[in-house]
Write a protein that holds these residues in place. Structure first.
Motif, PDB file in Angstrom:
ATOM      1  N   ALA A   1     -77.652  63.450  16.532  1.00  0.00           N
ATOM      2  CA  ALA A   1     -77.260  64.421  17.802  1.00  0.00           C
ATOM      3  C   ALA A   1     -77.063  63.103  18.671  1.00  0.00           C
ATOM      4  O   ALA A   1     -76.932  62.188  18.699  1.00  0.00           O
ATOM      5  N   GLY A   2     -75.822  63.641  19.486  1.00  0.00           N
ATOM      6  CA  GLY A   2     -75.125  62.863  20.431  1.00  0.00           C
ATOM      7  C   GLY A   2     -73.933  62.052  19.746  1.00  0.00           C
ATOM      8  O   GLY A   2     -73.235  61.169  20.296  1.00  0.00           O
ATOM      9  N   SER A   3     -73.352  62.334  18.533  1.00  0.00           N
ATOM     10  CA  SER A   3     -72.429  61.551  17.948  1.00  0.00           C
ATOM     11  C   SER A   3     -70.917  62.155  18.164  1.00  0.00           C
ATOM     12  O   SER A   3     -70.153  61.655  17.537  1.00  0.00           O
ATOM     13  N   ARG A   4     -70.979  63.229  18.669  1.00  0.00           N
ATOM     14  CA  ARG A   4     -69.562  63.989  18.971  1.00  0.00           C
ATOM     15  C   ARG A   4     -68.580  62.871  19.528  1.00  0.00           C
ATOM     16  O   ARG A   4     -69.018  62.355  20.558  1.00  0.00           O
ATOM     17  N   GLY A   5     -67.406  62.831  19.015  1.00  0.00           N
ATOM     18  CA  GLY A   5     -66.411  62.041  19.596  1.00  0.00           C
ATOM     19  C   GLY A   5     -66.292  60.513  19.342  1.00  0.00           C
ATOM     20  O   GLY A   5     -65.485  59.869  19.431  1.00  0.00           O
ATOM     21  N   MET A   6     -67.394  60.243  18.511  1.00  0.00           N
ATOM     22  CA  MET A   6     -67.673  58.741  18.124  1.00  0.00           C
ATOM     23  C   MET A   6     -66.734  58.391  16.867  1.00  0.00           C
ATOM     24  O   MET A   6     -66.308  57.259  16.705  1.00  0.00           O
ATOM     25  N   LEU A   7     -66.658  59.601  16.088  1.00  0.00           N
ATOM     26  CA  LEU A   7     -65.609  59.201  14.998  1.00  0.00           C
ATOM     27  C   LEU A   7     -64.310  58.759  15.489  1.00  0.00           C
ATOM     28  O   LEU A   7     -63.709  57.800  15.012  1.00  0.00           O
ATOM     29  N   LYS A   8     -63.614  59.502  16.197  1.00  0.00           N
ATOM     30  CA  LYS A   8     -62.459  59.145  16.922  1.00  0.00           C
ATOM     31  C   LYS A   8     -62.454  57.944  17.453  1.00  0.00           C
ATOM     32  O   LYS A   8     -61.405  56.998  17.386  1.00  0.00           O
TER      33      LYS A   8
ATOM     34  N   GLU B   1     -64.481  55.397  16.782  1.00  0.00           N
ATOM     35  CA  GLU B   1     -64.432  54.344  15.840  1.00  0.00           C
ATOM     36  C   GLU B   1     -63.201  54.302  14.881  1.00  0.00           C
ATOM     37  O   GLU B   1     -62.619  52.873  14.622  1.00  0.00           O
ATOM     38  N   ILE B   2     -62.271  55.255  14.834  1.00  0.00           N
ATOM     39  CA  ILE B   2     -61.248  55.001  14.119  1.00  0.00           C
ATOM     40  C   ILE B   2     -60.130  54.344  15.029  1.00  0.00           C
ATOM     41  O   ILE B   2     -59.321  53.285  14.545  1.00  0.00           O
ATOM     42  N   ALA B   3     -60.197  54.718  16.325  1.00  0.00           N
ATOM     43  CA  ALA B   3     -59.409  53.817  17.351  1.00  0.00           C
ATOM     44  C   ALA B   3     -59.612  52.494  17.163  1.00  0.00           C
ATOM     45  O   ALA B   3     -58.726  51.705  17.207  1.00  0.00           O
ATOM     46  N   ARG B   4     -60.929  52.152  17.314  1.00  0.00           N
ATOM     47  CA  ARG B   4     -61.370  50.621  17.296  1.00  0.00           C
ATOM     48  C   ARG B   4     -60.810  50.037  16.099  1.00  0.00           C
ATOM     49  O   ARG B   4     -60.249  48.889  16.085  1.00  0.00           O
ATOM     50  N   ALA B   5     -61.149  50.596  14.860  1.00  0.00           N
ATOM     51  CA  ALA B   5     -60.482  50.154  13.607  1.00  0.00           C
ATOM     52  C   ALA B   5     -58.995  49.773  13.676  1.00  0.00           C
ATOM     53  O   ALA B   5     -58.357  48.997  13.032  1.00  0.00           O
ATOM     54  N   ALA B   6     -58.213  50.931  14.422  1.00  0.00           N
ATOM     55  CA  ALA B   6     -56.816  50.556  14.518  1.00  0.00           C
ATOM     56  C   ALA B   6     -56.257  49.728  15.523  1.00  0.00           C
ATOM     57  O   ALA B   6     -55.049  49.570  15.587  1.00  0.00           O
ATOM     58  N   GLY B   7     -57.377  49.320  16.355  1.00  0.00           N
ATOM     59  CA  GLY B   7     -57.052  48.441  17.452  1.00  0.00           C
ATOM     60  C   GLY B   7     -56.161  49.150  18.713  1.00  0.00           C
ATOM     61  O   GLY B   7     -55.231  48.356  19.452  1.00  0.00           O
ATOM     62  N   VAL B   8     -56.428  50.473  18.975  1.00  0.00           N
ATOM     63  CA  VAL B   8     -55.711  51.141  19.809  1.00  0.00           C
ATOM     64  C   VAL B   8     -56.691  52.029  20.758  1.00  0.00           C
ATOM     65  O   VAL B   8     -57.974  52.268  20.443  1.00  0.00           O
ATOM     66  N   ASP B   9     -56.118  52.444  21.780  1.00  0.00           N
ATOM     67  CA  ASP B   9     -57.108  53.482  22.512  1.00  0.00           C
ATOM     68  C   ASP B   9     -57.044  54.832  21.745  1.00  0.00           C
ATOM     69  O   ASP B   9     -56.134  55.294  21.363  1.00  0.00           O
TER      70      ASP B   9
ATOM     71  N   GLU C   1     -70.364  70.089  14.587  1.00  0.00           N
ATOM     72  CA  GLU C   1     -71.623  69.678  14.884  1.00  0.00           C
ATOM     73  C   GLU C   1     -72.439  70.846  14.402  1.00  0.00           C
ATOM     74  O   GLU C   1     -72.349  71.981  14.775  1.00  0.00           O
ATOM     75  N   THR C   2     -73.601  70.753  13.696  1.00  0.00           N
ATOM     76  CA  THR C   2     -74.405  71.723  13.117  1.00  0.00           C
ATOM     77  C   THR C   2     -75.761  71.694  14.090  1.00  0.00           C
ATOM     78  O   THR C   2     -76.049  70.919  14.966  1.00  0.00           O
ATOM     79  N   ALA C   3     -76.441  72.759  13.706  1.00  0.00           N
ATOM     80  CA  ALA C   3     -77.883  73.076  14.489  1.00  0.00           C
ATOM     81  C   ALA C   3     -78.747  71.604  14.269  1.00  0.00           C
ATOM     82  O   ALA C   3     -78.633  71.005  13.193  1.00  0.00           O
ATOM     83  N   GLY C   4     -79.352  71.265  15.413  1.00  0.00           N
ATOM     84  CA  GLY C   4     -79.884  70.077  15.364  1.00  0.00           C
ATOM     85  C   GLY C   4     -79.269  69.068  15.818  1.00  0.00           C
ATOM     86  O   GLY C   4     -79.642  67.773  15.880  1.00  0.00           O
ATOM     87  N   GLY C   5     -77.902  69.121  16.077  1.00  0.00           N
ATOM     88  CA  GLY C   5     -77.146  68.195  16.420  1.00  0.00           C
ATOM     89  C   GLY C   5     -76.314  66.986  15.672  1.00  0.00           C
ATOM     90  O   GLY C   5     -75.699  66.339  15.813  1.00  0.00           O
ATOM     91  N   CYS C   6     -76.599  67.282  14.139  1.00  0.00           N
ATOM     92  CA  CYS C   6     -76.166  66.493  13.334  1.00  0.00           C
ATOM     93  C   CYS C   6     -74.651  66.742  12.970  1.00  0.00           C
ATOM     94  O   CYS C   6     -74.267  67.824  13.186  1.00  0.00           O
ATOM     95  N   LEU C   7     -73.772  65.548  12.969  1.00  0.00           N
ATOM     96  CA  LEU C   7     -72.451  65.637  13.028  1.00  0.00           C
ATOM     97  C   LEU C   7     -71.832  65.699  11.716  1.00  0.00           C
ATOM     98  O   LEU C   7     -72.044  64.715  11.136  1.00  0.00           O
ATOM     99  N   ARG C   8     -71.130  66.425  11.090  1.00  0.00           N
ATOM    100  CA  ARG C   8     -70.580  66.690   9.617  1.00  0.00           C
ATOM    101  C   ARG C   8     -69.012  66.569   9.949  1.00  0.00           C
ATOM    102  O   ARG C   8     -68.743  66.835  10.935  1.00  0.00           O
ATOM    103  N   LEU C   9     -68.317  66.044   8.785  1.00  0.00           N
ATOM    104  CA  LEU C   9     -67.022  66.100   8.940  1.00  0.00           C
ATOM    105  C   LEU C   9     -66.284  67.266   8.088  1.00  0.00           C
ATOM    106  O   LEU C   9     -66.985  67.297   6.724  1.00  0.00           O
ATOM    107  N   ASN C  10     -65.406  67.958   8.544  1.00  0.00           N
ATOM    108  CA  ASN C  10     -64.709  69.038   7.780  1.00  0.00           C
ATOM    109  C   ASN C  10     -63.644  68.306   6.888  1.00  0.00           C
ATOM    110  O   ASN C  10     -62.747  67.610   7.286  1.00  0.00           O
TER     111      ASN C  10
END
Ligand code: ZN
Length: 435
Positions: free
Chosen positions: A178-185, A187-195, A94-103
């Motif tokens: 802003a507010g995207s933290r946790g959403m990638l995980k 989305e990946i779980a949804r794509a995999a069909g798991v919790d 998470e960067t300044a301003g709340g943007c969520l980058r991926l490392n």
């Protein structure tokens, strides 16, 4: 006649990662009546049988046994991976301003500038834990999910004079505001069909979403991601599936990790190919001596794409040994054996092409320039046999969007069908007949 360019573009669409490329190949092998074998189980292999085996789910080797039983091998090898960026284990930033980058970190030697300002997505595999069981799920977000924005020219007036990109600074993709933290995980779980909590580990990569395109004055070119080396994976699989093995065992090998030196357990520098050849022979009742004799009498085409002369920089290429899109299959030569081609393998392969009416071109680097490397000479350290390095001439190798010639796709399918359909028999060291 099959439109191999459109079929190849379909193959690319279904194959955003090496795992997906192998899954797409396995689906085609299943449809072709091939039986899956497991490396961790005993093998039952019979004359006339057709089989395939995966390692790491990112490499696959298939083989078809003639009705007459054990014989030498005729192999086409290529690679399933392409340069890209891999998500680090902990990747939300998470960067300044709340943007969520991926490392992310680099996988292979890509042209970094080609990854900017285009829709990207994420694909690969996750490991899922349920009680004490761990299972693999392939994942593809399948939408325009991330993007690596360029810096505006106003902050870097010299950008068009050359810029040294830093993968840790410049190439981190933007995933959300802003507010995207946790959403990638999630989305990946949804794509995999798991919790979300069930995912314990991941091998996830960026991929370019730009769709394939056929273009040019006479629609003679096509462009899409991952032409290197999925064009050879696709064409070798198409030829393999269309050919009947008579007098020899046909082998299709699509191996991972060529872009990072082939040194993994599933790469060309592993035991995978020799294990499969040896176990196939043993399961067919061949002795150790017979298996060694068969490998020594075998022939391999190491198929990895080649460079077409770039119209804007013809000075970079050797004056005589230069190759062009739609000019036919390329035989690659290198005195220092970065390419395996020698007089014997060149004679065999160019004869196979002549018999199929396929034009051949010859490539060598300028003597004052270093060339690339590939998997043929690495595979030969483990399973040594007459081997030729081949490919199709393309532009912009290792860009996120590469370009090649439409006619060449058909040429390669025909050349490799010739290799798979005719028996190449070693009569003596350096003396062969082609059936
Ligand atoms: Zn390649």
């Amino acid at each position: 006649m099959a439109d191999h360019v459109q079929l190849f573009l379909d193959f690319i669409r279904k194959s955003p990662s090496a795992f997906h490329a192998v899954k797409t190949l396995c689906d085609a092998l299943d449809a072709g009546g091939f039986t899956p074998l497991s490396e961790t189980q005993p093998w039952r292999v019979v004359p006339g049988g057709k089989y395939y085996v995966t390692r790491n789910l990112s490499s696959v080797i298939a083989f078809a046994v003639p009705e007459t039983g054990f014989a030498h091998f005729q192999i086409v090898s290529s690679h399933s991976d392409s340069p890209t960026f891999k998500l680090k284990h902990i990747c939300e930033d998470e960067t300044a301003g709340g943007c969520l980058r991926l490392n992310v970190e680099r996988y292979g030697g890509m042209i970094m500038s080609s990854w900017f300002d285009r829709p990207l997505s994420i694909a690969g595999r996750v490991l899922v834990r349920e009680d004490n069981a761990l299972t693999t799920k392939l994942v593809d977000l399948g939408r325009d999910a991330v993007l690596i924005p360029n810096m505006p020219i106003h902050f870097n007036r010299e950008v068009n004079d050359g810029y040294k990109y830093n993968a840790q600074v410049d190439l981190l993709p933007l995933y959300g505001g802003a507010g995207s933290r946790g959403m990638l995980k999630a989305e990946i779980a949804r794509a995999a069909g798991v919790d979300t909590d069930a995912i314990v580990a991941q091998d996830l990569f960026l991929y370019a979403r730009t769709p394939g395109s056929v273009w040019g004055a006479q629609n003679e070119f096509f462009s899409c991601p991952r032409i290197d080396d999925l064009e050879c994976a696709y064409t070798s699989a198409a030829a393999f599936l269309a050919s009947e093995a008579v007098g020899h065992i046909n082998v299709l090998a699509v191996l991972d990790n060529e872009e990072v030196g082939s040194g993994s357990k599933q790469g060309a520098d592993s035991t995978f190919l020799t294990d499969v050849l040896t176990r196939a022979g043993a399961a067919l009742g061949a002795t150790d001596g017979e298996i060694r004799a068969a490998i020594a009498a075998s022939f391999m085409a190491s198929a990895d794409n080649a460079h077409a002369v770039h119209p804007n920089h013809p000075e970079k290429y050797d004056a005589q040994n230069r190759t062009f899109m739609n000019g036919g299959v390329v035989i690659k030569h290198n005195a220092n054996q970065k390419y395996t081609t020698d007089a014997v393998s060149c004679a065999v392969f160019s004869s196979l092409c002549a018999m199929a009416g396929v034009p051949v071109q010859h490539f060598a680097n300028r003597s004052d320039m270093l060339g690339g490397s590939t998997l043929g000479n690495i595979a030969n350290r483990h399973a040594s046999m007459n081997t030729v390095d081949i490919g199709l001439a393309q532009l912009a190798m290792h860009s996120s969007y590469e370009t090649a010639g439409c006619a060449d796709v058909e040429y390669m399918v025909r050349a490799l069908t010739s290799l798979y359909s005719r028996s190449i028999v070693m009569q003596a060291d350096g003396a062969l007949t082609i059936g």
